[in-house]
Design a protein around this motif. Sequence first.
Motif, PDB file in Angstrom:
ATOM      1  N   THR A 112       3.412  -1.667  -6.702  1.00  0.00           N
ATOM      2  CA  THR A 112       1.964  -1.834  -6.406  1.00  0.00           C
ATOM      3  C   THR A 112       2.046  -2.237  -4.891  1.00  0.00           C
TER       4      THR A 112
ATOM      5  N   ASP B 250      -1.368   0.744  -7.820  1.00  0.00           N
ATOM      6  CA  ASP B 250      -0.173   0.808  -8.903  1.00  0.00           C
ATOM      7  C   ASP B 250       0.330   2.484  -8.879  1.00  0.00           C
TER       8      ASP B 250
ATOM      9  N   ALA C 227      -4.910  -6.874  -4.110  1.00  0.00           N
ATOM     10  CA  ALA C 227      -4.318  -6.866  -5.688  1.00  0.00           C
ATOM     11  C   ALA C 227      -4.924  -8.087  -6.517  1.00  0.00           C
TER      12      ALA C 227
END
Lengths: 498, 98
Positions: free
Chosen positions: A177, A213, A316
């Motif tokens: 990620t 991701d 994130a």
Amino acid sequence: MTVVDVYASADVIARSIAAGEVSAVEVAQAHLDRIEAVDDRVHAFLHVDRDGALEQARAVDHAVASGQPLSPLAGVPLAMKDVLTQTGVPTTCGSKILEGWLPPYNSTVVERLLAAGVVLLGRTNMDEFAMGSSTENSAYGPTSNPWNLDRIPGGSSGGSAAAVAAFEASLAIGTDTGGSIRQPAAVTGIVGAKPTYGSVSRYGLVAFSSSLDQAGPFARTVLDTALLHSVIAGHDPLDSTSISADLPDVVSAARAADVAGMRIGVVRELSGEGYQPGVQARFAEAVAILESAGAEVVEVSCPSFAYALGAYYLIAPSECSSNLARFDAMRYGLRVGDDGSASAEDVMRLTRAAGFGPEVKRRIILGTYALSSGYYDAYYGQAQKVRTLITQDFQAAFASVDVLVSPTTPTEPFRLGERTDDPVAMYQADLCTLPSSLYGGPAISVPAGLGDEGLPVGFQVMAPVLRDDLAYRVAAAVEAALVSRWGGPLIAQAGALT
Amino acid sequence: MSGITREQVAHLASLARIELTDAELTDFAGQLEGILSAVASVSEVAADDTPPTTHAVPSVNVFRADEVRPSLDREALTDSAPAAEDGRFRVPRILDEE
């Protein structure tokens, strides 16, 4: 019976199986034995699926015996990060909130691997929901670096990287990620690649930050990494962000290993203060190898990369705060406090308190903050604009160079426990890997040698979107020169665990 | 871009449906303040005219064909639930009144 060499490459193992020199069952058994012998110290695995692996291996042996066509990785054993669903075995994501959960469907990555005859040995440890850089955020205890058991194996895919580095598996799947494949690969002395975003299906990948991701391969050689990459990549109608364009041939690129005439950009912003001398020295040597192999090396400035950490640690957590809302104690996973009088909301609060670890709670709260009214424009909105600027830096750079290169991490692997109380220090481990994640382009880490403490450091190659082949080509050239200099792969220099 | 107080953490935790202990409230307030000051640099970037990027690779909405096809097995789904009854998920009380 032939003695099975767990130190062999995936490519060699697959050829031996296809030629009938060794059976897939023998190969699987040798790796299961290796897991039995060393995993009490490494703790790469959360679950070993002995019966399932042997059954898959028997099917490969049957295919060999009956002359059926085989994939290039048929019978090769693989360790799967515990974040991609697989029926018949638990998926925990390193979290107590999913302890004991048996997913009702296979992820597309698992489907593709099974169709290719790859043998799935078991599920590997990870930072809870892939949030971390050391695998210490697992609810099931940390994984050790096979080079030095007191050091971190990187994260979040630390279990997958350690399994390959400890010869418990020839191959592994991780997810990346913000660097969660490349950073563990670097610090365990193996190869790891983050494919172009959207080229590997996210169907069945338990989401952390959906716009970032991406699942990808680990192996001990660039060629093995490419072989695995080509098995898992490809369009999937079950993932709406899956790319339908043709994907480049990474296996040919890994075999070519030819950089003559290529233009390679050294990123000025990914060096200097905070980068250990040993890391900088190994990086400079790898760059010199590329120059002597006929590449033209130039320095490139990407000024917005300085803001990648800030942008990433807003985007994130924001996406995670939304994605992890699904763990509401209603449809799957843990449920706490359901005593008949507690409300659904109370049950959610108690379950999430008991089921999530500290880093997951921190990030959900940070994301909730960054998305809340009054802060959205200053944090999440601004981070998305910075993401555009970082993409523009890449695009400007790729107008004049074919790939960008940098160290994979600023330091050698740090000690277990060293940064667990200091989230900001932990986040620094991702400094070099974050820009490619925000841009969405492919990037690979290849072993560059040992740093001043005698532990592995990686060399990162970043390529334009859908030019994964260029990253493999350059990584393979660095690998070829270094392996010939060392007289074997870097991983052969790791102390034996037995 | 100021710090983050214990009270703010408690409010955010309530929005996020996470029960936090007193110790966690104190720890998180300090840590989140540290994280926010580490990420606050993004606000220094002049980007008023820059469009936001929401996805790494531009994508358009995708529709599948409107055809009946098998879905996941209902029993398999309720089997993996914390509580189920008559083929449905059994949930705690959702209304205030009994």
